[in-house]
Design a protein around this motif. Structure first.
Motif, PDB file in Angstrom:
ATOM      1  N   ASP A  68       0.821  -1.206   0.000  1.00  0.00           N
ATOM      2  CA  ASP A  68       0.000   0.000   0.000  1.00  0.00           C
ATOM      3  C   ASP A  68       0.860   1.263   0.000  1.00  0.00           C
ATOM      4  O   ASP A  68       0.347   2.349  -0.041  1.00  0.00           O
ATOM      5  N   ARG A  69       2.173   1.137   0.023  1.00  0.00           N
ATOM      6  CA  ARG A  69       3.109   2.259  -0.095  1.00  0.00           C
ATOM      7  C   ARG A  69       4.089   1.918  -1.207  1.00  0.00           C
ATOM      8  O   ARG A  69       4.546   0.801  -1.307  1.00  0.00           O
ATOM      9  N   TRP A  70       4.456   2.883  -1.990  1.00  0.00           N
ATOM     10  CA  TRP A  70       5.425   2.673  -3.062  1.00  0.00           C
ATOM     11  C   TRP A  70       6.796   3.137  -2.610  1.00  0.00           C
ATOM     12  O   TRP A  70       6.955   4.282  -2.204  1.00  0.00           O
ATOM     13  N   PRO A  71       7.817   2.279  -2.717  1.00  0.00           N
ATOM     14  CA  PRO A  71       9.161   2.732  -2.384  1.00  0.00           C
ATOM     15  C   PRO A  71       9.683   3.712  -3.434  1.00  0.00           C
ATOM     16  O   PRO A  71       9.308   3.639  -4.602  1.00  0.00           O
ATOM     17  N   VAL A  72      10.540   4.617  -3.008  1.00  0.00           N
ATOM     18  CA  VAL A  72      11.188   5.554  -3.913  1.00  0.00           C
ATOM     19  C   VAL A  72      12.260   4.817  -4.706  1.00  0.00           C
ATOM     20  O   VAL A  72      12.492   5.094  -5.873  1.00  0.00           O
ATOM     21  N   PHE A  73      12.898   3.849  -4.060  1.00  0.00           N
ATOM     22  CA  PHE A  73      13.984   3.101  -4.677  1.00  0.00           C
ATOM     23  C   PHE A  73      14.035   1.717  -4.061  1.00  0.00           C
ATOM     24  O   PHE A  73      13.751   1.561  -2.869  1.00  0.00           O
ATOM     25  N   THR A  74      14.371   0.705  -4.849  1.00  0.00           N
ATOM     26  CA  THR A  74      14.559  -0.637  -4.316  1.00  0.00           C
ATOM     27  C   THR A  74      15.911  -1.169  -4.761  1.00  0.00           C
ATOM     28  O   THR A  74      16.388  -0.851  -5.848  1.00  0.00           O
ATOM     29  N   GLU A  75      16.517  -1.979  -3.900  1.00  0.00           N
ATOM     30  CA  GLU A  75      17.763  -2.667  -4.215  1.00  0.00           C
ATOM     31  C   GLU A  75      17.471  -4.156  -4.151  1.00  0.00           C
ATOM     32  O   GLU A  75      16.983  -4.652  -3.148  1.00  0.00           O
ATOM     33  N   ARG A  76      17.798  -4.844  -5.218  1.00  0.00           N
ATOM     34  CA  ARG A  76      17.651  -6.298  -5.270  1.00  0.00           C
ATOM     35  C   ARG A  76      19.052  -6.891  -5.219  1.00  0.00           C
ATOM     36  O   ARG A  76      19.622  -7.244  -6.241  1.00  0.00           O
ATOM     37  N   GLY A  77      19.615  -6.957  -4.035  1.00  0.00           N
ATOM     38  CA  GLY A  77      20.986  -7.428  -3.869  1.00  0.00           C
ATOM     39  C   GLY A  77      21.066  -8.940  -3.784  1.00  0.00           C
ATOM     40  O   GLY A  77      20.057  -9.648  -3.803  1.00  0.00           O
ATOM     41  N   PHE A  78      22.294  -9.447  -3.702  1.00  0.00           N
ATOM     42  CA  PHE A  78      22.506 -10.883  -3.548  1.00  0.00           C
ATOM     43  C   PHE A  78      22.215 -11.341  -2.134  1.00  0.00           C
ATOM     44  O   PHE A  78      21.918 -12.502  -1.907  1.00  0.00           O
ATOM     45  N   ASP A  79      22.300 -10.427  -1.179  1.00  0.00           N
ATOM     46  CA  ASP A  79      22.132 -10.793   0.222  1.00  0.00           C
ATOM     47  C   ASP A  79      20.829 -10.313   0.844  1.00  0.00           C
ATOM     48  O   ASP A  79      20.408 -10.819   1.881  1.00  0.00           O
ATOM     49  N   SER A  80      20.185  -9.306   0.222  1.00  0.00           N
ATOM     50  CA  SER A  80      18.955  -8.781   0.814  1.00  0.00           C
ATOM     51  C   SER A  80      18.160  -7.964  -0.194  1.00  0.00           C
ATOM     52  O   SER A  80      18.665  -7.573  -1.240  1.00  0.00           O
ATOM     53  N   TYR A  81      16.902  -7.748   0.168  1.00  0.00           N
ATOM     54  CA  TYR A  81      16.011  -6.856  -0.568  1.00  0.00           C
ATOM     55  C   TYR A  81      15.876  -5.609   0.286  1.00  0.00           C
ATOM     56  O   TYR A  81      15.587  -5.705   1.483  1.00  0.00           O
ATOM     57  N   ARG A  82      16.102  -4.437  -0.311  1.00  0.00           N
ATOM     58  CA  ARG A  82      15.971  -3.178   0.422  1.00  0.00           C
ATOM     59  C   ARG A  82      15.001  -2.266  -0.313  1.00  0.00           C
ATOM     60  O   ARG A  82      15.083  -2.116  -1.531  1.00  0.00           O
ATOM     61  N   ALA A  83      14.119  -1.645   0.449  1.00  0.00           N
ATOM     62  CA  ALA A  83      13.169  -0.679  -0.108  1.00  0.00           C
ATOM     63  C   ALA A  83      13.298   0.612   0.689  1.00  0.00           C
ATOM     64  O   ALA A  83      13.333   0.593   1.921  1.00  0.00           O
ATOM     65  N   TYR A  84      13.372   1.728  -0.032  1.00  0.00           N
ATOM     66  CA  TYR A  84      13.535   3.040   0.579  1.00  0.00           C
ATOM     67  C   TYR A  84      12.256   3.848   0.365  1.00  0.00           C
ATOM     68  O   TYR A  84      11.751   3.920  -0.751  1.00  0.00           O
ATOM     69  N   PHE A  85      11.747   4.429   1.430  1.00  0.00           N
ATOM     70  CA  PHE A  85      10.514   5.209   1.380  1.00  0.00           C
ATOM     71  C   PHE A  85      10.796   6.643   1.800  1.00  0.00           C
ATOM     72  O   PHE A  85      11.496   6.880   2.787  1.00  0.00           O
ATOM     73  N   ARG A  86      10.229   7.585   1.070  1.00  0.00           N
ATOM     74  CA  ARG A  86      10.360   8.997   1.423  1.00  0.00           C
ATOM     75  C   ARG A  86       9.522   9.300   2.665  1.00  0.00           C
ATOM     76  O   ARG A  86       9.908  10.104   3.505  1.00  0.00           O
ATOM     77  N   TYR A  87       8.369   8.610   2.783  1.00  0.00           N
ATOM     78  CA  TYR A  87       7.451   8.899   3.881  1.00  0.00           C
ATOM     79  C   TYR A  87       6.673   7.643   4.234  1.00  0.00           C
ATOM     80  O   TYR A  87       6.174   6.948   3.356  1.00  0.00           O
ATOM     81  N   VAL A  88       6.592   7.342   5.530  1.00  0.00           N
ATOM     82  CA  VAL A  88       5.770   6.248   6.039  1.00  0.00           C
ATOM     83  C   VAL A  88       4.853   6.850   7.098  1.00  0.00           C
ATOM     84  O   VAL A  88       5.337   7.374   8.107  1.00  0.00           O
ATOM     85  N   PRO A  89       3.525   6.796   6.882  1.00  0.00           N
ATOM     86  CA  PRO A  89       2.608   7.402   7.847  1.00  0.00           C
ATOM     87  C   PRO A  89       2.417   6.524   9.086  1.00  0.00           C
ATOM     88  O   PRO A  89       2.703   5.325   9.062  1.00  0.00           O
ATOM     89  N   LYS A  90       1.913   7.132  10.117  1.00  0.00           N
ATOM     90  CA  LYS A  90       1.574   6.401  11.335  1.00  0.00           C
ATOM     91  C   LYS A  90       0.543   5.338  10.987  1.00  0.00           C
ATOM     92  O   LYS A  90      -0.340   5.560  10.166  1.00  0.00           O
ATOM     93  N   GLY A  91       0.671   4.166  11.598  1.00  0.00           N
ATOM     94  CA  GLY A  91      -0.263   3.065  11.333  1.00  0.00           C
ATOM     95  C   GLY A  91       0.433   1.936  10.593  1.00  0.00           C
ATOM     96  O   GLY A  91       1.654   1.849  10.554  1.00  0.00           O
ATOM     97  N   ARG A  92      -0.358   1.065   9.994  1.00  0.00           N
ATOM     98  CA  ARG A  92       0.169  -0.123   9.319  1.00  0.00           C
ATOM     99  C   ARG A  92       0.356   0.126   7.833  1.00  0.00           C
ATOM    100  O   ARG A  92      -0.540   0.619   7.160  1.00  0.00           O
ATOM    101  N   SER A  93       1.527  -0.238   7.342  1.00  0.00           N
ATOM    102  CA  SER A  93       1.848  -0.206   5.919  1.00  0.00           C
ATOM    103  C   SER A  93       2.372  -1.579   5.535  1.00  0.00           C
ATOM    104  O   SER A  93       2.980  -2.265   6.358  1.00  0.00           O
ATOM    105  N   THR A  94       2.149  -1.984   4.302  1.00  0.00           N
ATOM    106  CA  THR A  94       2.653  -3.278   3.858  1.00  0.00           C
ATOM    107  C   THR A  94       3.560  -3.120   2.648  1.00  0.00           C
ATOM    108  O   THR A  94       3.402  -2.201   1.849  1.00  0.00           O
ATOM    109  N   LEU A  95       4.491  -4.039   2.545  1.00  0.00           N
ATOM    110  CA  LEU A  95       5.420  -4.117   1.431  1.00  0.00           C
ATOM    111  C   LEU A  95       5.436  -5.568   0.982  1.00  0.00           C
ATOM    112  O   LEU A  95       5.521  -6.469   1.817  1.00  0.00           O
TER     113      LEU A  95
END
Length: 134
Positions: A68-95
């Protein structure tokens, strides 16, 4: 924070090489936050799907990669998945994202971590259970 993993199609006993897992991370923020990074560890040899390259089908990924939130940037590395968000509001968000397991073995992975990038004292971690791929 909660981490859920489900199988693509019918679930057999345990994971096998070539299986596709759909990972959902639910983030419960107690306040609005800016510049947040979510890091989820991957077992060796795993490939995060959705880039549309080679045998990686964006159609397989479908709408599942959208939380329900779109990351600004994602990294699909060999060791992990990383998602960067400019803003996360109070409450529950899913990725959500999908990953193909390509290597057999039993893996103990570091915890999933959510962190406010410019306030590193604000973070949460969720342990990942050992993962066995046959």
């Amino acid at each position: 924070m909660a981490r859920t993993v489900e199988a693509d199609g019918k679930r057999r006993r345990g994971w096998r090489r070539g299986d596709i897992a759909h990972v959902e991370l639910a983030i419960d923020a107690d306040r609005d936050m800016t510049w947040v990074v979510v890091e989820d560890a991957l077992p060796p040899g795993a490939v995060v799907l959705g880039s549309g390259l080679g045998g990686d089908s964006a159609m397989l990924e479908g709408s599942y990669r959208r939380g329900d939130r779109w990351p600004v940037f994602t990294e699909r590395g060999f060791d992990s998945y990383r998602a960067y968000f400019r803003y996360v509001p109070k409450g529950r968000s899913t990725l959500r994202y999908s990953v193909r397991y390509n290597t057999a073995g039993t893996f103990r992975l570091p915890p999933t971590r959510v962190e406010a990038m410019y306030a590193p004292e604000v973070y949460a971690e969720q342990p990942i259970a050992p993962l066995t791929i046959r």
